[in-house]
Write an enzyme that holds these catalytic residues in place. Sequence first.
Site, PDB file in Angstrom:
ATOM      1  N   ASP A 171       0.115 -27.805 -40.247  1.00 13.23           N
ATOM      2  CA  ASP A 171      -1.308 -28.373 -39.989  1.00 13.23           C
ATOM      3  C   ASP A 171      -2.660 -27.365 -40.454  1.00 13.23           C
ATOM      4  OD1 ASP A 171      -1.054 -26.111 -38.418  1.00 13.23           O
ATOM      5  OD2 ASP A 171      -1.840 -27.080 -36.541  1.00 13.23           O
ATOM      6  N   TYR A 266      -4.263 -17.460 -43.953  1.00 13.15           N
ATOM      7  CA  TYR A 266      -3.147 -16.537 -43.685  1.00 13.15           C
ATOM      8  C   TYR A 266      -2.965 -15.375 -44.565  1.00 13.15           C
ATOM      9  CZ  TYR A 266      -1.361 -19.001 -39.787  1.00 13.15           C
ATOM     10  OH  TYR A 266      -1.001 -19.402 -38.434  1.00 13.15           O
TER      11      TYR A 266
HETATM   12  P1  NAD Z   1       6.763 -23.429 -27.108  1.00 12.70           P
HETATM   13  O1  NAD Z   1       7.839 -22.404 -27.172  1.00 12.70           O
HETATM   14  O2  NAD Z   1       5.896 -24.012 -26.327  1.00 12.70           O
HETATM   15  O3  NAD Z   1       7.811 -24.970 -27.216  1.00 12.70           O
HETATM   16  C1  NAD Z   1       9.046 -25.086 -28.109  1.00 12.70           C
HETATM   17  C2  NAD Z   1       9.858 -25.809 -27.222  1.00 12.70           C
HETATM   18  O4  NAD Z   1      11.003 -25.738 -28.107  1.00 12.70           O
HETATM   19  C3  NAD Z   1      10.286 -25.162 -25.897  1.00 12.70           C
HETATM   20  O5  NAD Z   1      10.146 -25.785 -24.780  1.00 12.70           O
HETATM   21  C4  NAD Z   1      11.939 -24.747 -26.141  1.00 12.70           C
HETATM   22  O6  NAD Z   1      12.748 -24.976 -25.254  1.00 12.70           O
HETATM   23  C5  NAD Z   1      12.265 -25.811 -27.394  1.00 12.70           C
HETATM   24  N1  NAD Z   1      13.415 -25.418 -28.119  1.00 12.70           N
HETATM   25  C6  NAD Z   1      13.873 -24.388 -28.773  1.00 12.70           C
HETATM   26  N2  NAD Z   1      14.842 -24.417 -29.276  1.00 12.70           N
HETATM   27  C7  NAD Z   1      15.226 -25.818 -29.182  1.00 12.70           C
HETATM   28  C8  NAD Z   1      16.532 -26.667 -29.662  1.00 12.70           C
HETATM   29  N3  NAD Z   1      17.328 -26.060 -30.371  1.00 12.70           N
HETATM   30  N4  NAD Z   1      16.349 -27.748 -29.517  1.00 12.70           N
HETATM   31  C9  NAD Z   1      15.286 -28.715 -28.987  1.00 12.70           C
HETATM   32  N5  NAD Z   1      14.272 -27.691 -28.385  1.00 12.70           N
HETATM   33  C10 NAD Z   1      14.301 -26.332 -28.690  1.00 12.70           C
HETATM   34  O7  NAD Z   1       6.336 -23.448 -28.548  1.00 12.70           O
HETATM   35  P2  NAD Z   1       4.685 -23.991 -29.367  1.00 12.70           P
HETATM   36  O8  NAD Z   1       3.865 -22.746 -29.230  1.00 12.70           O
HETATM   37  O9  NAD Z   1       4.320 -25.272 -28.651  1.00 12.70           O
HETATM   38  O10 NAD Z   1       5.130 -24.169 -30.657  1.00 12.70           O
HETATM   39  C11 NAD Z   1       6.256 -24.985 -31.048  1.00 12.70           C
HETATM   40  C12 NAD Z   1       6.533 -25.034 -32.508  1.00 12.70           C
HETATM   41  O11 NAD Z   1       5.830 -25.526 -33.385  1.00 12.70           O
HETATM   42  C13 NAD Z   1       6.574 -23.529 -32.924  1.00 12.70           C
HETATM   43  O12 NAD Z   1       7.910 -23.476 -34.088  1.00 12.70           O
HETATM   44  C14 NAD Z   1       5.290 -23.413 -33.557  1.00 12.70           C
HETATM   45  O13 NAD Z   1       5.283 -22.212 -34.557  1.00 12.70           O
HETATM   46  C15 NAD Z   1       5.342 -24.730 -34.141  1.00 12.70           C
HETATM   47  N6  NAD Z   1       4.043 -25.067 -34.828  1.00 12.70           N
HETATM   48  C16 NAD Z   1       3.997 -25.462 -36.226  1.00 12.70           C
HETATM   49  C17 NAD Z   1       2.673 -25.899 -36.669  1.00 12.70           C
HETATM   50  C18 NAD Z   1       2.509 -25.858 -38.059  1.00 12.70           C
HETATM   51  O14 NAD Z   1       1.681 -26.383 -38.552  1.00 12.70           O
HETATM   52  N7  NAD Z   1       3.615 -25.816 -38.984  1.00 12.70           N
HETATM   53  C19 NAD Z   1       1.674 -26.049 -35.813  1.00 12.70           C
HETATM   54  C20 NAD Z   1       1.587 -25.502 -34.553  1.00 12.70           C
HETATM   55  C21 NAD Z   1       3.075 -25.469 -33.964  1.00 12.70           C
HETATM   56  C1  G6P Z   2      -1.804 -22.942 -37.400  1.00 14.68           C
HETATM   57  C2  G6P Z   2      -0.455 -22.734 -38.091  1.00 14.68           C
HETATM   58  C3  G6P Z   2       0.897 -23.052 -37.407  1.00 14.68           C
HETATM   59  C4  G6P Z   2       0.674 -21.921 -36.220  1.00 14.68           C
HETATM   60  C5  G6P Z   2      -0.361 -22.009 -35.235  1.00 14.68           C
HETATM   61  C6  G6P Z   2      -0.171 -20.665 -34.400  1.00 14.68           C
HETATM   62  O1  G6P Z   2      -1.760 -24.093 -36.531  1.00 14.68           O
HETATM   63  O2  G6P Z   2      -0.640 -23.661 -39.095  1.00 14.68           O
HETATM   64  O3  G6P Z   2       1.810 -22.969 -38.131  1.00 14.68           O
HETATM   65  O4  G6P Z   2       1.997 -22.204 -35.276  1.00 14.68           O
HETATM   66  O5  G6P Z   2      -1.475 -21.920 -36.146  1.00 14.68           O
HETATM   67  O6  G6P Z   2      -1.132 -20.940 -33.593  1.00 14.68           O
HETATM   68  P1  G6P Z   2      -1.216 -20.013 -32.055  1.00 14.68           P
HETATM   69  O7  G6P Z   2      -2.386 -20.765 -31.445  1.00 14.68           O
HETATM   70  O8  G6P Z   2       0.310 -20.466 -31.471  1.00 14.68           O
HETATM   71  O9  G6P Z   2      -1.157 -18.538 -32.475  1.00 14.68           O
HETATM   72 MN    MN Z   3       1.609 -23.709 -40.179  1.00 12.79          MN
END
Ligand code: NAD
Ligand code: G6P
Ligand code: MN
Length: 443
Positions: A171, A266
């Site tokens: 994102d 980043y």
């Molecule tokens: P979070 O810890 O609040 O939630 C993640 C959930 O995943 C937890 O409830 C956990 O129990 C669950 N989980 C872990 N292993 C699992 C499995 N094998 N199967 C099913 N569920 C499982 O985390 P968050 O801060 O909400 O972030 C979630 C993910 O999204 C992270 O990897 C974060 O880096 C990612 N993220 C990515 C982007 C992006 O742009 N690529 C943006 C925002 C968040």
């Molecule tokens: C951005 C990135 C994500 C990352 C997030 C972390 O949205 O694209 O990949 O997971 O920032 O945000 P946080 O608020 O968890 O530090």
């Molecule tokens: Mn990202």
Amino acid sequence: MKERFSIVIAGGGSTYTPEIILMLLDNLDKLPLRAIKLYDNDEERQNKVAKACEILVKEKDSSIDFIATTDPETAYTDVDFCLAHIRVGQLPMRELDEKIPLKYGVVGQETCGPGGIAYGMRSIAGVLENIEYMEKYSPNCWMLNYSNPAAIVAEACRRIKPNARVINICDMPIGMEHNTAEILGFKSRKEMDIRYFGLNHFGWWTSIKDKEGNEHIHRLIGHQLKYGNCAVNDDPSKYSDNSWQETARKVKDLVQIDPTMTPSSYLQYYLYPDDMVAHSDPNYTRANQVIDGREKRVFTECKRIEEKGTAKDTSLEIGIHAEFIVDLATALAYNTHERMLLIVENNGAIENFPADAMVEIPCIVGKDGYEALSIGKIPTFQKGLMEQQVAVEKLVVDAWQEGSYNKLWQALTLSKIVPSANVAKKILDDFIEVNKGYWPELK
Ligand code: NAD
Ligand code: G6P
Ligand code: MN
């Protein structure tokens, strides 16, 4: 063509789940839904958001089925899209990813440098496991995967699941483009046609055109050289916390190095690691901010909704950053051919870059998936940085597949953020200790 779609959110207990559901519910005219399911492997955590999510769904449209489950078969049967955002090891492991490198004066960040490497070693198996459930129970489903560290996860998918219907996406570019639109005076980022190349959390915009084809990137760079990504009169309340405002400001330093293009914020971790460490508190990192901030706020509000039995007066907001999810699912469902930045195998798109590197580039998305746009040749500075970083990402997946201590040591040593093989080894040995049960055993 299906009339209404069924979605499973993997990592249902995520702090992002409610705002993603709100985003889906706000777009039912674009992407009609018949079911929303939450799936997590931690029932207790998922339950903190599940009831509130059910209330959100039912109050919007009671004909949409809602299920929260920890049973993979129930979760993955009869679904069209899986939105995957899992965090293997959850936030307490993120805290260690960040704090261990900082102990040695090295950047501690969840996706960049050593922290990202440690997280990658945990994440690969979790993502693969979810892909396998999807293939078993709903082979025609598409997974929109934004589980981090996206670059390493994408490389593992490329090798181990080359034919899976998985699209890796982030994102961050959308967030940056929202910001750019604001700086340049566009009503929305959708009024801009952009060109971009790089890796996940490691890229550059080379063109920003309006719909008449006029170039605006030089105007943006002029602004960034003075203010970074902050507005002239920046409003701190638009950031979820001040570390994001600092990040926006730091773009000013990033753009000086090559004022012909606009960098992803980043890159601050790779190009100014000394400044990043100087501004970090080794005892209170981003994970602590998220635990005390977003996590507490979301869970408290979900509990309130659950107790009241209604979400009519909720403070939860639609996740604007989640709008790419609706766009991507809509493109796949209705063959819209929308242009989106995805993390895909290079395959010649960047002419002077390895074919088997996972790069982040604009793609056209339709019902059969994506087709990457051709980028041409990239300059030496960016190419050199990217080659080093791709090698790190590949070595992590090698280490995971082979159970190789040396490959992981090499990955850490090669990371631009880590000063020496000595420091890399110390960080690695600490990581091994705390990641028992999450990482494959290394020999
Ligand atoms: P979070 O810890 O609040 O939630 C993640 C959930 O995943 C937890 O409830 C956990 O129990 C669950 N989980 C872990 N292993 C699992 C499995 N094998 N199967 C099913 N569920 C499982 O985390 P968050 O801060 O909400 O972030 C979630 C993910 O999204 C992270 O990897 C974060 O880096 C990612 N993220 C990515 C982007 C992006 O742009 N690529 C943006 C925002 C968040
Ligand atoms: C951005 C990135 C994500 C990352 C997030 C972390 O949205 O694209 O990949 O997971 O920032 O945000 P946080 O608020 O968890 O530090
Ligand atoms: Mn990202």
